[in-house]
Write a protein that holds these residues in place. Structure first.
Motif, PDB file in Angstrom:
ATOM      1  N   HIS A 124      -5.649  28.603   9.417  1.00  0.00           N
ATOM      2  CA  HIS A 124      -5.362  27.491  10.312  1.00  0.00           C
ATOM      3  C   HIS A 124      -5.121  26.216   9.501  1.00  0.00           C
ATOM      4  O   HIS A 124      -4.172  25.478   9.746  1.00  0.00           O
ATOM      5  CB  HIS A 124      -6.566  27.319  11.249  1.00  0.00           C
ATOM      6  N   TYR A 125      -5.990  26.001   8.539  1.00  0.00           N
ATOM      7  CA  TYR A 125      -5.884  24.790   7.719  1.00  0.00           C
ATOM      8  C   TYR A 125      -4.543  24.756   6.968  1.00  0.00           C
ATOM      9  O   TYR A 125      -3.820  23.756   6.993  1.00  0.00           O
ATOM     10  CB  TYR A 125      -7.048  24.716   6.713  1.00  0.00           C
ATOM     11  N   ILE A 126      -4.223  25.871   6.321  1.00  0.00           N
ATOM     12  CA  ILE A 126      -2.986  25.901   5.519  1.00  0.00           C
ATOM     13  C   ILE A 126      -1.775  25.649   6.420  1.00  0.00           C
ATOM     14  O   ILE A 126      -0.911  24.813   6.121  1.00  0.00           O
ATOM     15  CB  ILE A 126      -2.831  27.255   4.775  1.00  0.00           C
ATOM     16  N   LEU A 127      -1.738  26.363   7.551  1.00  0.00           N
ATOM     17  CA  LEU A 127      -0.564  26.226   8.414  1.00  0.00           C
ATOM     18  C   LEU A 127      -0.465  24.826   9.020  1.00  0.00           C
ATOM     19  O   LEU A 127       0.619  24.269   9.161  1.00  0.00           O
ATOM     20  CB  LEU A 127      -0.597  27.284   9.524  1.00  0.00           C
ATOM     21  N   GLN A 128      -1.622  24.275   9.338  1.00  0.00           N
ATOM     22  CA  GLN A 128      -1.614  22.941   9.929  1.00  0.00           C
ATOM     23  C   GLN A 128      -1.267  21.887   8.873  1.00  0.00           C
ATOM     24  O   GLN A 128      -0.426  21.023   9.079  1.00  0.00           O
ATOM     25  CB  GLN A 128      -3.001  22.680  10.501  1.00  0.00           C
ATOM     26  N   TYR A 129      -1.889  22.046   7.723  1.00  0.00           N
ATOM     27  CA  TYR A 129      -1.715  21.042   6.679  1.00  0.00           C
ATOM     28  C   TYR A 129      -0.287  21.026   6.134  1.00  0.00           C
ATOM     29  O   TYR A 129       0.280  19.974   5.857  1.00  0.00           O
ATOM     30  CB  TYR A 129      -2.719  21.336   5.554  1.00  0.00           C
ATOM     31  N   PHE A 130       0.291  22.217   5.969  1.00  0.00           N
ATOM     32  CA  PHE A 130       1.636  22.281   5.388  1.00  0.00           C
ATOM     33  C   PHE A 130       2.729  22.408   6.451  1.00  0.00           C
ATOM     34  O   PHE A 130       3.884  22.621   6.113  1.00  0.00           O
ATOM     35  CB  PHE A 130       1.737  23.432   4.377  1.00  0.00           C
ATOM     36  N   LYS A 131       2.351  22.257   7.749  1.00  0.00           N
ATOM     37  CA  LYS A 131       3.323  22.448   8.819  1.00  0.00           C
ATOM     38  C   LYS A 131       4.590  21.603   8.619  1.00  0.00           C
ATOM     39  O   LYS A 131       5.708  22.133   8.695  1.00  0.00           O
ATOM     40  CB  LYS A 131       2.690  22.154  10.176  1.00  0.00           C
ATOM     41  N   VAL A 143       6.065  20.470   6.063  1.00  0.00           N
ATOM     42  CA  VAL A 143       6.966  20.950   5.010  1.00  0.00           C
ATOM     43  C   VAL A 143       7.447  22.374   5.290  1.00  0.00           C
ATOM     44  O   VAL A 143       8.585  22.729   4.979  1.00  0.00           O
ATOM     45  CB  VAL A 143       6.364  20.705   3.590  1.00  0.00           C
ATOM     46  N   ILE A 144       6.628  23.183   5.982  1.00  0.00           N
ATOM     47  CA  ILE A 144       7.098  24.535   6.358  1.00  0.00           C
ATOM     48  C   ILE A 144       8.245  24.404   7.352  1.00  0.00           C
ATOM     49  O   ILE A 144       9.289  25.041   7.221  1.00  0.00           O
ATOM     50  CB  ILE A 144       5.954  25.383   6.983  1.00  0.00           C
ATOM     51  N   ASP A 145       8.060  23.542   8.332  1.00  0.00           N
ATOM     52  CA  ASP A 145       9.080  23.398   9.369  1.00  0.00           C
ATOM     53  C   ASP A 145      10.397  22.836   8.835  1.00  0.00           C
ATOM     54  O   ASP A 145      11.456  23.018   9.447  1.00  0.00           O
ATOM     55  CB  ASP A 145       8.551  22.523  10.517  1.00  0.00           C
ATOM     56  N   LEU A 182      10.255  26.426  -3.682  1.00  0.00           N
ATOM     57  CA  LEU A 182       9.308  26.006  -2.638  1.00  0.00           C
ATOM     58  C   LEU A 182       9.593  26.770  -1.344  1.00  0.00           C
ATOM     59  O   LEU A 182       8.672  27.246  -0.673  1.00  0.00           O
ATOM     60  CB  LEU A 182       9.423  24.497  -2.397  1.00  0.00           C
ATOM     61  N   ARG A 183      10.881  26.891  -1.026  1.00  0.00           N
ATOM     62  CA  ARG A 183      11.257  27.611   0.195  1.00  0.00           C
ATOM     63  C   ARG A 183      10.729  29.037   0.152  1.00  0.00           C
ATOM     64  O   ARG A 183      10.109  29.520   1.112  1.00  0.00           O
ATOM     65  CB  ARG A 183      12.787  27.596   0.309  1.00  0.00           C
ATOM     66  N   SER A 184      10.970  29.722  -0.955  1.00  0.00           N
ATOM     67  CA  SER A 184      10.518  31.121  -1.062  1.00  0.00           C
ATOM     68  C   SER A 184       9.008  31.216  -0.881  1.00  0.00           C
ATOM     69  O   SER A 184       8.518  32.059  -0.130  1.00  0.00           O
ATOM     70  CB  SER A 184      10.860  31.715  -2.424  1.00  0.00           C
ATOM     71  N   VAL A 185       8.296  30.344  -1.567  1.00  0.00           N
ATOM     72  CA  VAL A 185       6.827  30.427  -1.524  1.00  0.00           C
ATOM     73  C   VAL A 185       6.305  30.097  -0.129  1.00  0.00           C
ATOM     74  O   VAL A 185       5.469  30.815   0.439  1.00  0.00           O
ATOM     75  CB  VAL A 185       6.210  29.476  -2.576  1.00  0.00           C
ATOM     76  N   LEU A 186       6.817  28.998   0.432  1.00  0.00           N
ATOM     77  CA  LEU A 186       6.284  28.552   1.727  1.00  0.00           C
ATOM     78  C   LEU A 186       6.581  29.536   2.841  1.00  0.00           C
ATOM     79  O   LEU A 186       5.701  29.849   3.656  1.00  0.00           O
ATOM     80  CB  LEU A 186       6.885  27.201   2.083  1.00  0.00           C
TER      81      LEU A 186
END
Ligand code: BES
Ligand code: ZN
Length: 954
Positions: free
Chosen positions: A718-725, A727-729, A744-748
């Motif tokens: 939850h933390y990772i997805l929320q925190y990096f949302k 930049v993921i989006d 970054l794209r590949s990793v995220l």
């Protein structure tokens, strides 16, 4: 007959002087300078017995130096249908001391005939005298017994006829196969000799110090071509419609660099500025993937010739993609061989990181043409002089030729990777004793490659690039076509520094008080050799502890130990006698200047001109040391990152993240403090820094997930997805942007889909369906291909389709991505099927088995499966891979190093002990056991901190 001879004439221990074939019943007793009858009576068991029951006249693993090779004439005729080869050789040798035998290496070769001619025999065309051949397989040696003592300072010619099967594995002269587009399986024959496998292809003096010239002839069918180190001079037709290629004589070189290939490959060629012809070869259907490698190798060859100010000495350089290959690549002089994924770039399926890897490998192997081929280490204990330099030169050359790849930002990861191993007690010094072939193979590890490169980079930073470069050129020129040891390097670096800079003000200059090898650095005498031996002869990495007291900085150095805490009883003894000469650098809040300080005592004090609100050591992370800030040091840095992280350079930010988490593992910093340090990452603009922070969070996630600690797993996810949302989006599913944007794209996206982030899964599923509908023709961005395949592999239909495509794909880059995707399935029977296919070696090649087992072991659903498989099939695995080989080490480490419970540790320990009982002992065992203990320790210490930190953070 032999035994009776022994007893009759001499006594029981001198029988090996008898030649059962040439001189029946005659014993030539006590003619050797080495073993005497006396020695035998005193130490009867000291000499080994040859396969024919006679005593073998040499008991050392290393060859004697009384006879040295000058030139080899080598003729090889492989038969790609019967899968064997017949061959002959003439070795011109120089006898330095009178002797009655010549010891050579030979492994698994059937020797049909051996004769000897003196120079006089050659002059008067007298036939060779037949030699008796004794064989001692335990040392992979043969002894050629001469009827009459060879005389000192004379040259002789030894002729040997021999034959063998093409090897089944990846060493010596072995067969490799590939499938054509039409579904036909074709065979090629190829060599791979480093470190000790030339002896599997021809009897030779198989040690790096015995450099000689080689003239090679290869007989082949007209449908094939033959390649070797040198260009072909002529082709002659021989009986039976066969052709014989004659290659030019090589320069003086070590046996492990000899290479030849018989294949039906196609090539692309170009010419470097110096006129060297460069060609890239691949199997016919993969020819279209060779172009990037040609462009890169031409650029890099031009670069190295200029940089070293030494021409590449051969007229041509071939780079060949081999379908079955043990390592990533091999630097044979003039004929570099590569695993397909290390050379072939397919614009449709090769990702940015694939491109970076190919460029890196080409840069590495081309660097070896100087570091390794032209100047070779004296013995394998200093393999870092080859591999450390080649790894370091990757950085220099790729930065210069492909700045857009921004390789410089990745180099610190090279150091971070080896720090993980070097901070365990099971590590070893860069220069380490190695005698047996297994020990020699074990030397090819992260310490030789990565620590070697990192300490060279640190030294360059200390001396300045110019002076370092002058020194290494000096070294290369002085030792060309010869061998060198560590001290030769240090002397070259010290002297060049002295020669090039007699002015004051630099960091290295001489004055009347200093000796010829001493430099003066900020008023202190620095012996390069003395300094560098603290890095090469001592294992481990130093921890520099800094404590700010007003304007003073108190410094202390310790040995950094991962998983051993200061309060542990073993900590003290493990510190004893460790001391490094550390070229420190630091920056402070009060100026932009980079300050330097040479720390060569346990403790020291630095007086700053004014008080500062923060101080950061190891500028740009160029030094090989970890820094701990006692007192308020870390708090000041955390505040700084939160207030204005750009006041620190990106590499310093990365270094802080790295060091903080390392200190957590060493029990010196609490996990919540290290995690607090990453809170600024939402504002981080440097992608490598962002990725570094993410890497640790991901690592913790995997560790917790494997242990099934569901509350923390869920909260961390939850933390990772929320925190990096945000930049993921922001990520698109394309190939746009700079290299780091693409990384970054590949990793995220990989992480987001792995964590079941709905938009990620949806998009990947959609792309996968479209790809299947298009029968695999749809172009998906290469950077996200692995992610799309991995999501697709979660259904049975998708998994089956991928496996089918795996068999059909002509792109090694794509196949790797598919295999990874297949290994992420949650179904154990599918994972087992992959292992079976890998063991069979047809659809999934044996060369990929180690990576496959590693990938399956990383999958929580596969970890137990992979480990059980290794335990139960150990003997089968040993038949496929050499004991010290990289593949076997990767299998062991890959399937065990993630364990983190006492039960698992015990289980692994028992297995290793059972192997030890069978006489198998490897360095990797200790590394694994320590790694697991470290994992256990980490969880014990940090689990509740992580739980609490997450509760307040989400
Ligand atoms: N010389 C090695 C190949 C080698 C490795 C021989 C292990 C014997 C044992 C070659 O130069 C090499 O280092 N290859 C690397 C690739 C490189 C880019 C790090 C490899 O095979 O991984
Ligand atoms: Zn190498």
């Amino acid at each position: 007959m032999v035994n009776s001879c022994r007893k009759l004439n001499c006594n029981i221990y001198i029988g090996f002087y008898c030649s059962a074939i040439i001189l029946p019943l005659i014993c030539i007793c006590s003619q050797f300078s080495q073993p005497t009858i006396d020695q035998f009576t005193k130490d009867p068991g000291a000499f080994p017995v040859a396969t024919n029951g006679e005593l073998f006249p040499w008991r050392e693993l290393r060859l004697p130096t009384v006879v040295i090779p000058l030139h080899y004439d080598l003729f090889i005729h492989p038969n790609l249908t019967s899968l064997d080869f017949v061959a002959s050789e003439k070795i011109e040798v120089l006898v330095r001391d009178a002797t009655q035998f010549i010891i050579l290496h030979s492994n698994g070769l059937e020797i049909m005939n051996a004769t000897l001619q003196s120079e006089e025999d050659l002059r008067y065309r007298k036939p060779g005298k037949k030699l008796t051949v004794l064989s001692y397989p335990a040392h992979q040696q043969i002894a050629l017994m001469v009827p009459e003592k060879l005389r000192a300072d004379l040259r002789y010619s030894v002729a040997i006829d021999f034959q063998a099967k093409l090897a089944d594995g990846f060493e010596g002269f072995y067969k490799s196969t590939y499938r054509t587009l039409g579904g036909e399986t074709r065979t090629i024959a190829v060599t791979d000799f480093e470190p000790t496998e030339a002896r599997m292809a021809f009897p030779c003096f198989d040690e790096p110090l015995f450099k000689a010239n080689f003239s090679i002839k290869i007989r082949r069918e007209s449908r094939h071509i033959a390649l070797s180190n040198m260009p072909k001079i002529k082709t002659v037709e021989v009986d039976g419609g066969l052709l014989e290629d004659h290659f030019g004589t090589t320069v003086k070189m070590s046996t492990y660099l000899v290479a030849y290939i018989v294949c039906d490959f196609n090539s692309v060629s170009g010419t470097a500025s110096s006129g060297v012809k460069v060609s890239v070869y691949a199997s016919p259907d993969k020819w279209s993937q060779t172009h990037y490698a040609l462009e890169a190798s031409l650029k890099l060859l031009d670069f190295y010739e200029k940089y070293f100010d030494i021409q590449y000495p051969l007229p041509k350089l071939d780079l060949v993609a081999i379908p079955d290959f043990a390592s990533g690549a091999m630097e044979n002089w003039g004929l570099i061989t590569y695993r397909e994924t290390s050379l072939l770039f397919d614009p449709k399926t090769s990702s940015t990181s694939d491109k970076l890897w190919i460029t890196e490998v080409i840069a590495h192997e081309l660097a070896h043409q100087w570091f390794g081929n032209l100047v070779t280490m004296e013995w394998w204990n200093d393999i870092w002089l080859n591999e450390g330099f080649a790894t370091y030169m990757e950085l220099i050359s790729v930065n210069a030729t492909y700045p857009e790849l921004q390789f410089d930002d990745d180099f610190m990861n090279t150091c971070f990777e080896v720090i993980k191993k070097d901070s365990l007690n099971s590590s070893h010094p860069i220069s380490n004793q190695a005698e047996t072939p297994t020990q020699i193979q074990e030397m090819f590890d992260a310490v030789s490659y990565k620590k070697g490169a990192c300490i060279l980079n640190m030294l360059k930073d200390f001396l300045s690039e110019g002076k370092f470069k002058t020194g290494i050129i000096h070294y290369l020129k002085k030792f060309s076509y010869r061998n060198a040891k560590n001290d030769d390097l240090w002397n070259s670096l010290s002297n060049s520094c002295l020669e090039s800079d007699f002015t004051s003000g630099g960091f290295c200059y001489s004055d009347s008080k200093t000796t010829s090898n001493t430099l003066t650095f900020l008023g202190e005498n620095v012996e390069i050799k003395e300094m560098m031996t603290t890095w090469t002869l001592q294992k481990g990495i130093p921890l520099v502890v800094v404590k700010q007291e007003g304007r003073s900085l108190r410094l202390r150095q310790e040995r950094f130990l991962n998983g051993v805490f200061r309060e542990d009883p073993e900590w003290g003894p493990l510190q004893e006698r460790y001391l490094w000469h550390i070229p420190l650098t630091y920056a402070t809040s009060s100026s932009n200047e980079i300050h330097k300080h040479f720390l060569k005592s346990k403790t020291d004090t630095l007086d700053l001109p004014e008080t500062t609100s923060w101080v950061k050591f190891n500028v740009d992370s160029n030094g090989y040391y970890i820094v701990h800030y006692e007192g308020h040091g870390w708090d000041q840095l955390i505040t700084l990152l939160n207030q204005n992280h750009t006041l620190l350079r990106p590499k310093d930010r990365i270094g802080l993240i790295h060091d903080a988490f390392q200190l957590v593992s060493a029990g010196r910093l609490t996990l919540d403090k290290a995690l607090d340090l990453t809170r600024y990452l939402q504002r981080e603009t440097s992608i490598p820094a962002l990725l570094k922070g993410l890497e640790y969070l991901e690592l913790f996630y995997h560790t917790i997930d494997r242990r099934n600690i569901s509350d923390i797993t869920e909260n961390l996810k939850h933390y990772i997805l929320q925190y990096f949302k945000p930049v993921i989006d922001m990520q698109s599913w394309s190939d746009e942007g700079s290299v780091w944007d693409r990384m970054l794209r590949s990793v995220l996206l990989k992480l987001a889909c792995y964590l079941n982030h709905t938009p990620c899964i949806q998009k990947a599923t959609e792309l996968f369906s479209q790809w299947v509908e298009s029968s695999g023709k749809l172009n998906i961005s290469a950077d996200v291909l692995k992610i799309v395949y991995s999501v697709g592999a979660q259904t049975t239909a998708g998994w089956n389709y991928l496996l089918e495509q795996y068999g059909l794909s002509l792109s090694a880059a794509e196949k790797n991505k598919i295999l990874y995707a297949l290994s992420t399935s949650k179904h154990q029977e599918k994972l087992m099927k992959l292992i079976e296919l890998g063991m069979e070696g047809k659809v999934i090649k044996t060369q990929d088995l180690a990576a496959l087992l590693h990938a399956i072991a990383r999958n929580p659903k596969g970890q137990q499966l992979a480990w059980n498989f290794v335990k139960e099939n150990w003997t089968h695995l040993l038949k496929k891979f050499d004991l010290g080989s990289f593949a076997l080490r990767m299998i062991i480490f890959g399937t065990t190093s993630h364990f983190s419970s006492k039960d698992e540790l015990q289980e692994v320990k028992l297995f290793f002990e059972s192997l030890k009982d069978q006489g198998v002992d490897l360095e990797i065992f200790q590394i694994v056991l320590e790694t697991i203990s470290k994992n256990i320790r980490w969880l014990e210490k940090n689990l509740s901190t992580l739980r609490n930190w997450l509760l307040i953070s989400i």
